[in-house]
Scaffold this active site. Structure first.
Site, short mmCIF file in Angstrom:
data_model
loop_
_atom_site.label_atom_id
_atom_site.label_comp_id
_atom_site.label_asym_id
_atom_site.label_seq_id
_atom_site.Cartn_x
_atom_site.Cartn_y
_atom_site.Cartn_z
CG ASP A 67 -0.26 -0.41 2.51
OD1 ASP A 67 0.99 -0.39 2.55
OD2 ASP A 67 -0.96 -0.74 3.48
CG ASN A 136 -8.44 -1.55 12.09
OD1 ASN A 136 -7.53 -2.21 11.58
ND2 ASN A 136 -8.90 -0.45 11.54
CG HIS A 138 -5.51 -2.22 8.85
ND1 HIS A 138 -5.57 -0.86 9.06
CD2 HIS A 138 -4.22 -2.56 9.08
CE1 HIS A 138 -4.38 -0.41 9.38
NE2 HIS A 138 -3.53 -1.42 9.41
CD GLU A 143 -8.50 1.01 7.87
OE1 GLU A 143 -8.35 0.03 8.65
OE2 GLU A 143 -7.95 2.10 8.09
P1 PGA Z 1 2.50 -1.88 12.78
O1 PGA Z 1 1.36 -1.75 11.68
O2 PGA Z 1 3.46 -2.91 12.27
O3 PGA Z 1 3.10 -0.51 12.82
O4 PGA Z 1 1.84 -2.28 14.05
C1 PGA Z 1 0.76 -2.89 11.19
C2 PGA Z 1 -0.31 -2.52 10.20
O5 PGA Z 1 -1.00 -1.49 10.42
O6 PGA Z 1 -0.47 -3.24 9.21
#
Ligand code: PGA
Length: 243
Positions: A67, A136, A138, A143
């Site tokens: 992304d 959450n 994702h 999302e």
């Molecule tokens: P993080 O993010 O590794 O900073 O916890 C993970 C994500 O949002 O995919």
């Protein structure tokens, strides 16, 4: 879904890196799917260290990132292109033209998304996809509520995700509201997936993931339908979960 429990973040980073290195050595033309975020930083550090010490080569490797923030140029220090350059790509011998991240600062984002999908297809799909997981649930920027069939597209970020990521920006107002992300359908077509998670902040997330309940409300639950997925997580992230 295979679960690998490791002691802490260091061991997670080391084990995940070792797994990727072994795969790259086996198949030097591998097409990797890569992720950004705090979790993969340690793993990338180990990949760089290994490249310097053992000369593992990425000359024929191709990469596709999950992304990118919509509206950010790759030179912006908060862009995911910049993150990848800093943490990995500039420190290994990959051809930068083989390292793909969606372009965030495009006029026609739908065209960019379709082109990105096409490019993945042209490369025969992703052999090994690395994933982090948002609090959450994702994966990429898919999302809650994302369709399990979704393809690369522009998505609106939830306030929770923008808050979680505000730590990298000068405040939440600077966090983009939208992003380009591979879809859940795109991710599920990867031949193999490794999801990494670390720390007490991911404990509830892992509990939901490993409960086995499948729902678009928790996007990562789509992964239960993948035939070759390994979840690597540390003791804090798996605290209280029976494996
Ligand atoms: P993080 O993010 O590794 O900073 O916890 C993970 C994500 O949002 O995919």
């Amino acid at each position: 879904m295979k679960i690998v429990k490791v002691k802490d973040y260091e061991e997670l980073s080391q084990k995940a890196a070792a797994y990727f290195i072994q795969k790259i050595k086996q198949t030097p033309t591998l097409t990797l799917g890569l992720a950004t975020g705090s979790t993969p930083e340690g793993m990338y550090r180990y990949l760089v260290k290994d490249h310097e010490k053992n000369k593992t080569s990425y000359r024929k490797v191709k990469t596709f990132n999950l992304d990118e923030y919509y509206g950010l140029n790759g030179t912006d220090k908060n862009s995911y292109r910049y993150f990848m350059n800093q943490h990995l790509l500039h420190h290994i011998d990959i051809e930068l033209t083989n390292a793909h991240v969606p372009y965030g600062d495009v006029q026609k984002s739908d065209v960019e998304c379709a082109t990105y999908e096409q490019l993945i297809k042209q490369h025969g799909g992703i052999d090994l996809q690395l994933l982090g997981i948002g609090a959450n649930g994702h994966i990429g920027f898919n999302e809650p509520g994302s369709s399990f069939e979704s393809r690369t597209r522009v998505v609106k970020l939830t306030e929770k995700t923008r808050q979680d990521n505000a730590r990298f920006f000068n405040g939440i107002d600077e966090v983009p509201t939208h992003a380009l992300t591979m879809g859940l359908g795109t991710i599920m077509e990867s031949k193999e997936i490794v999801l990494i998670a670390s720390g007490a902040g991911k404990k509830d997330t892992m509990r939901i993931l490993l409960s086995g309940k499948i729902s678009p409300d928790f996007p990562a639950s789509v992964l239960h339908g993948h035939p070759n997925i390994t979840v690597m997580a540390d003791e804090e992230a798996l605290a209280g979960i029976q494996i």
